[in-house]
Design a protein around this motif. Structure first.
Motif, PDB file in Angstrom:
ATOM      1  N   LEU A   1       0.819  -1.216   0.000  1.00 28.12           N
ATOM      2  CA  LEU A   1       0.000   0.000   0.000  1.00 28.12           C
ATOM      3  C   LEU A   1       0.852   1.265   0.000  1.00 28.12           C
ATOM      4  CD1 LEU A   1      -3.002  -0.693   2.413  1.00 28.12           C
ATOM      5  CD2 LEU A   1      -3.000  -0.647  -0.081  1.00 28.12           C
ATOM      6  N   ALA A   2       2.070   1.185   0.525  1.00 28.69           N
ATOM      7  CA  ALA A   2       2.923   2.371   0.588  1.00 28.69           C
ATOM      8  C   ALA A   2       3.157   2.976  -0.793  1.00 28.69           C
ATOM      9  CB  ALA A   2       4.258   2.022   1.242  1.00 28.69           C
ATOM     10  N   LEU A   3       3.188   2.152  -1.840  1.00 31.31           N
ATOM     11  CA  LEU A   3       3.459   2.661  -3.186  1.00 31.31           C
ATOM     12  C   LEU A   3       2.236   3.314  -3.823  1.00 31.31           C
ATOM     13  CD1 LEU A   3       5.776  -0.099  -4.697  1.00 31.31           C
ATOM     14  CD2 LEU A   3       6.372   1.960  -3.430  1.00 31.31           C
ATOM     15  N   PHE A   4       1.089   3.204  -3.197  1.00 30.00           N
ATOM     16  CA  PHE A   4      -0.105   3.873  -3.726  1.00 30.00           C
ATOM     17  C   PHE A   4      -0.161   5.341  -3.294  1.00 30.00           C
ATOM     18  CE2 PHE A   4      -1.556  -0.562  -4.080  1.00 30.00           C
ATOM     19  CZ  PHE A   4      -2.092  -0.550  -5.361  1.00 30.00           C
ATOM     20  N   HIS A   5       0.893   5.838  -2.702  1.00 33.33           N
ATOM     21  CA  HIS A   5       0.948   7.269  -2.400  1.00 33.33           C
ATOM     22  C   HIS A   5       0.851   8.081  -3.689  1.00 33.33           C
ATOM     23  CE1 HIS A   5       5.020   8.262  -3.931  1.00 33.33           C
ATOM     24  NE2 HIS A   5       5.241   6.979  -3.722  1.00 33.33           N
ATOM     25  N   ASP A   6       1.312   7.481  -4.783  1.00 36.34           N
ATOM     26  CA  ASP A   6       1.185   8.110  -6.100  1.00 36.34           C
ATOM     27  C   ASP A   6      -0.229   7.848  -6.606  1.00 36.34           C
ATOM     28  OD1 ASP A   6       1.222   8.882  -8.750  1.00 36.34           O
ATOM     29  OD2 ASP A   6       3.088   7.839  -9.251  1.00 36.34           O
ATOM     30  N   PRO A   7      -1.043   8.875  -6.803  1.00 34.33           N
ATOM     31  CA  PRO A   7      -2.448   8.653  -7.203  1.00 34.33           C
ATOM     32  C   PRO A   7      -2.602   8.043  -8.583  1.00 34.33           C
ATOM     33  CG  PRO A   7      -1.902  10.997  -7.271  1.00 34.33           C
ATOM     34  CD  PRO A   7      -0.748  10.314  -6.618  1.00 34.33           C
ATOM     35  N   LYS A   8      -1.542   8.007  -9.391  1.00 29.76           N
ATOM     36  CA  LYS A   8      -1.635   7.403 -10.718  1.00 29.76           C
ATOM     37  C   LYS A   8      -1.314   5.912 -10.718  1.00 29.76           C
ATOM     38  CE  LYS A   8      -0.925  11.437 -13.662  1.00 29.76           C
ATOM     39  NZ  LYS A   8      -2.279  11.298 -14.227  1.00 29.76           N
ATOM     40  N   VAL A   9      -0.857   5.402  -9.578  1.00 27.74           N
ATOM     41  CA  VAL A   9      -0.565   3.973  -9.479  1.00 27.74           C
ATOM     42  C   VAL A   9      -1.868   3.211  -9.279  1.00 27.74           C
ATOM     43  CG1 VAL A   9       0.518   2.185  -8.066  1.00 27.74           C
ATOM     44  CG2 VAL A   9       1.792   4.258  -8.646  1.00 27.74           C
ATOM     45  N   ALA A  10      -2.135   2.305 -10.202  1.00 25.35           N
ATOM     46  CA  ALA A  10      -3.351   1.494 -10.110  1.00 25.35           C
ATOM     47  C   ALA A  10      -3.070   0.122  -9.526  1.00 25.35           C
ATOM     48  CB  ALA A  10      -3.995   1.339 -11.483  1.00 25.35           C
ATOM     49  N   LEU A  11      -1.832  -0.381  -9.727  1.00 19.25           N
ATOM     50  CA  LEU A  11      -1.565  -1.763  -9.334  1.00 19.25           C
ATOM     51  C   LEU A  11      -0.127  -1.891  -8.851  1.00 19.25           C
ATOM     52  CD1 LEU A  11      -2.843  -4.930 -11.038  1.00 19.25           C
ATOM     53  CD2 LEU A  11      -0.411  -4.819 -10.500  1.00 19.25           C
ATOM     54  N   VAL A  12       0.052  -2.599  -7.749  1.00 22.01           N
ATOM     55  CA  VAL A  12       1.374  -2.943  -7.226  1.00 22.01           C
ATOM     56  C   VAL A  12       1.518  -4.455  -7.276  1.00 22.01           C
ATOM     57  CG1 VAL A  12       2.907  -2.925  -5.224  1.00 22.01           C
ATOM     58  CG2 VAL A  12       1.509  -0.912  -5.736  1.00 22.01           C
ATOM     59  N   GLN A  13       2.532  -4.901  -7.991  1.00 26.55           N
ATOM     60  CA  GLN A  13       2.830  -6.332  -8.071  1.00 26.55           C
ATOM     61  C   GLN A  13       4.039  -6.636  -7.195  1.00 26.55           C
ATOM     62  OE1 GLN A  13       1.261  -8.987  -9.949  1.00 26.55           O
ATOM     63  NE2 GLN A  13       2.593 -10.091  -8.534  1.00 26.55           N
ATOM     64  N   THR A  14       3.994  -7.758  -6.494  1.00 21.90           N
ATOM     65  CA  THR A  14       5.138  -8.215  -5.709  1.00 21.90           C
ATOM     66  C   THR A  14       5.591  -9.566  -6.248  1.00 21.90           C
ATOM     67  OG1 THR A  14       3.837  -9.389  -4.026  1.00 21.90           O
ATOM     68  CG2 THR A  14       4.201  -7.021  -3.694  1.00 21.90           C
ATOM     69  N   PRO A  15       6.815  -9.984  -5.925  1.00 27.05           N
ATOM     70  CA  PRO A  15       7.320 -11.247  -6.498  1.00 27.05           C
ATOM     71  C   PRO A  15       6.634 -12.467  -5.922  1.00 27.05           C
ATOM     72  CG  PRO A  15       8.908 -10.319  -4.962  1.00 27.05           C
ATOM     73  CD  PRO A  15       7.839  -9.284  -5.136  1.00 27.05           C
ATOM     74  N   GLN A  16       6.745 -13.534  -6.667  1.00 28.34           N
ATOM     75  CA  GLN A  16       6.254 -14.826  -6.211  1.00 28.34           C
ATOM     76  C   GLN A  16       7.445 -15.673  -5.799  1.00 28.34           C
ATOM     77  OE1 GLN A  16       3.869 -16.519  -9.365  1.00 28.34           O
ATOM     78  NE2 GLN A  16       2.649 -14.652  -9.601  1.00 28.34           N
ATOM     79  N   HIS A  17       7.417 -16.162  -4.567  1.00 27.45           N
ATOM     80  CA  HIS A  17       8.415 -17.109  -4.088  1.00 27.45           C
ATOM     81  C   HIS A  17       7.695 -18.419  -3.777  1.00 27.45           C
ATOM     82  CE1 HIS A  17      10.690 -13.375  -3.505  1.00 27.45           C
ATOM     83  NE2 HIS A  17      11.759 -14.131  -3.575  1.00 27.45           N
ATOM     84  N   PHE A  18       8.470 -19.495  -3.673  1.00 25.12           N
ATOM     85  CA  PHE A  18       7.869 -20.822  -3.539  1.00 25.12           C
ATOM     86  C   PHE A  18       8.514 -21.570  -2.382  1.00 25.12           C
ATOM     87  CE2 PHE A  18       7.798 -19.415  -7.924  1.00 25.12           C
ATOM     88  CZ  PHE A  18       6.431 -19.440  -8.186  1.00 25.12           C
ATOM     89  N   PHE A  19       7.662 -22.172  -1.548  1.00 26.86           N
ATOM     90  CA  PHE A  19       8.175 -22.893  -0.388  1.00 26.86           C
ATOM     91  C   PHE A  19       8.502 -24.343  -0.709  1.00 26.86           C
ATOM     92  CE2 PHE A  19       3.490 -22.480   0.102  1.00 26.86           C
ATOM     93  CZ  PHE A  19       3.122 -23.802  -0.088  1.00 26.86           C
TER      94      PHE A  19
END
Length: 659
Positions: A221-239
């Motif tokens: 959510l911290a990256l949504f400080h920019d009002p033009k950001v619609a989507l934040v993707q994070t990496p996928q890791h595997f256990f």
């Protein structure tokens, strides 16, 4: 039976390679991988050496023009190679930049003030077992973000899952049909959320087998400080290890196949403004989703298509390269290949859709390039990998020379390009590429992926969504004969051709000169790749495993005895303890950090301790799930380790790998 190359020329060629190798060895001490000027310089040199190689291949190694088998074979391989090289050059360009946003997330932590944004966490499920769904639901409930609602979207309409969700205090949804597959399932939920008195501000999407770490929401959510950001993707890791890691016995010393994309390609794409949504482990702004009517359904890879639809409307997709979720990699080889073939098919559907690179739309030039780059990857890398194995056979069995080159020229042009590119990648992406294993991972799915690429490009519609199967019995050795068969045939033909070509006079061109050394090296390399591919088709048994980098400490309490013990292995059902050896049947309590006193029973003695069976309470079971999946750093290994690779492959080849 065939002459050696001229030693003076050969020495000069090796000098070029050694210069490239020497320069590459000092790169880590002078290059900052986060400095875009340094990255551009390295990738720029790779680009120039690639052009040098292309010029040589096109002007000196092709068969003369004419309707001959030599010309058709030589020119077709050259065409495939050049298309694959265009994809590599595009990747070089993308990798010339990088953007890491952790400092930005730190600077804008809790930008919203006292009132937390409302977040709906959507867990899309189709036919997964409770064991898989349980850890995802528990992980979602355990997120530190307070103003949240967890929703389970059941596309199989299972009453037992509805009842379980009620017990867990999470919201359950089902719909009357399965139209639109996963995207349709999510869109149905979005429509229901829109009817709520207070709709969410943001929507997080998790696959049924992906568990969020406790800081997933707050960090993203911290990256949504920019009002033009619609989507934040994070990496996928595997256990768990993917099938190639597991079947080759290298899960502790070789990164999973997705590490390159998530750890290096996505941050580079983000620097160009073309980071893509990968479905799970992402968060989207509610207003942006409603503006575009939800997830697009024209492709079986709705996530990439969502990125393009957002970009066309002026929204931004950004990437946070932090391990904030971990999930279940495909456990079987068929599921592994099926998943990648689906990704390929979906990308081709996108290329033919209204968001395609040649369609009339409002996409930026860089967005079109993003799609073209992906098309080149899927359409050229895998067919070329098959060609590399097949084309030497034309020489051994039909006396067809597909690359008419001397060994000295191959070393001077291809060798220098390969060594420099490898050293540059080693500097920017340490431990990512091990040549034989990298080629194995591509070859093993090359046939179905190539088929999916051309099917999707020329017949994009009418393909059902193929769900990656999860769970099931993984306790037996399974030989994937159908997948292995073409590689086994190719290996037999390669070994036969090599043997006859070397030891039987006049079987293959003796007048090929020292160029025959090129084919011999090429063929021997293919033998190793085919051997690894065949070995990977033998699926080894799996068992649940959660072992930290360092053993943990616990306290074992038995009748009249309290002892500190080292915990060298811990799962939901069992633990291995190092310390005092107790008789089988001894009962007691194992005191675990953040879990409590778990009832245990000794079920076996080991040389340095015991194995105990755990019978946790429901609350303790949830605490174990959180400990295993929702806390800590990224699971697995992020780079190849040579000593571990050699040891793991040695055990596997000697059939002594006991998992």
């Amino acid at each position: 039976m065939f002459p050696f190359p001229h030693l003076t020329e050969l020495g000069s060629s090796w000098t070029h390679v050694l210069l490239a190798l020497g320069a590459g060895l000092i790169l880590p001490s002078v290059v900052d991988p986060t400095n875009n000027r340094h990255r551009a310089a390295l990738m720029g040199i790779s680009f120039l050496l690639a052009l040098r190689y292309v010029w040589w291949r096109g002007t000196e190694t092709l068969a003369p023009a004419g309707w001959t088998i030599d010309m058709l074979a030589s020119w077709s391989l050259f065409a495939l190679e050049m298309l694959a090289l265009i994809g590599s050059i595009s990747a070089f360009t993308i990798m010339s930049r990088i953007r890491l946003r952790s400092e930005e997330a730190d600077a804008h932590e809790a930008w919203w003030g006292e009132q937390e944004p409302r977040v709906a966490i959507l867990i899309a499920t189709y036919n997964e077992e409770l064991e898989i769904l349980e850890r995802t639901i528990v992980g979602a409930r355990s997120l530190r973000h307070r103003n949240k609602e967890v929703l389970v979207l059941d596309d199989s309409r299972r009453d037992w899952l509805r009842d379980y969700c009620a017990e867990q205090g999470v919201r359950y949804m089902r719909r009357p049909d399965n139209k639109g597959s996963k995207a349709g399932n999510i869109n149905h939920c979005l429509d229901r959320l829109a009817e709520d008195p207070v709709p969410p501000d943001f929507v997080a999407v998790l696959d049924a087998d992906f568990v969020p770490h406790r800081g997933f929401i707050s960090r993203s959510l911290a990256l949504f400080h920019d009002p033009k950001v619609a989507l934040v993707q994070t990496p996928q890791h595997f256990f768990n290890a993917d099938p190639i890691q597991h079947n080759l016995g290298i899960s502790r010393s070789y990164p999973d196949e997705q590490r390159f994309f998530f750890d290096y390609m996505q941050p580079s794409r983000d620097a160009w403004g073309i980071a893509i949504c990968c479905g799970t482990s992402s968060i989207c702004r509610w207003s942006a989703l409603r503006e575009m009517g939800g997830f697009p359904t024209e492709s079986v890879t709705e996530d990439f298509l969502l990125t393009l639809a957002l970009q066309e409307r002026g929204w931004k997709t950004v990437y946070l390269a932090e391990p904030l979720t971990e999930g279940l990699a495909p456990e079987g080889l068929k599921e592994y290949v099926t998943q990648r073939a689906r990704w390929c098919l979906g990308l081709m559907q996108i290329a033919r859709s209204k968001y395609g690179p040649l369609a009339k739309n409002n996409l930026r030039l860089r967005d079109r390039w993003s799609v073209i780059d992906s098309v080149f990857f899927w359409m050229t890398s895998f067919p070329f990998r098959v060609a590399v194995v097949v084309y030497p056979l034309l020489y051994w069995f039909f006396n067809v020379i597909v690359v008419n080159a001397t060994l000295t020229d191959v070393i001077s042009y291809f060798g220098v390009y390969f060594v420099w590119s490898f050293m540059a990648q080693r500097t920017l992406m340490p431990g990512m590429f091990v040549p034989v294993l990298h080629d194995t991972s591509q070859l093993i799915g090359a046939l179905p992926i190539s088929r999916a690429a051309f099917t999707g490009l020329f017949r994009p519609k009418g393909h059902p969504f193929s769900v990656t199967a999860k769970g099931g019995d993984r306790t037996k050795v399974i030989v994937q004969w159908e997948m292995m068969a073409p590689f086994l045939v190719l290996l037999i033909l390669t070994l036969l051709g090599l043997t006859l070509g070397i030891f039987v006079d006049r079987f293959a061109f003796n007048d090929a000169g020292d160029g025959k050394w090129v084919v011999i090296f090429w063929t021997i390399y293919n033998v190793f790749v085919l051997l690894m591919t065949i070995l990977a088709c033998v699926e080894l048994p799996r068992r649940e495993r959660h072992i930290a980098d360092l053993p943990d400490r616990g306290i074992l309490v038995t009748d009249g005895d309290i002892r500190r013990q080292w915990i060298s292995s811990l799962t939901m059902e069992e633990a291995r303890l190092r310390g005092k050896i107790y008789p089988i049947g001894t009962t007691g309590l194992l005191r675990l950090r953040d879990v409590g006193d778990v009832p245990v029973e000794v079920i076996a003695q080991t040389v340095d301790g015991n194995r105990v069976r755990l019978t946790p309470t429901p609350q303790q079971r949830e605490a174990l799930l959180v400990r295993f999946y929702a806390e800590g750093a990224a699971p697995g290994t992020g780079r190849a380790q040579l000593a571990g690779l050699l040891a793991g492959l040695g055990r596997r080849l000697s059939f002594s790998d006991r998992r």
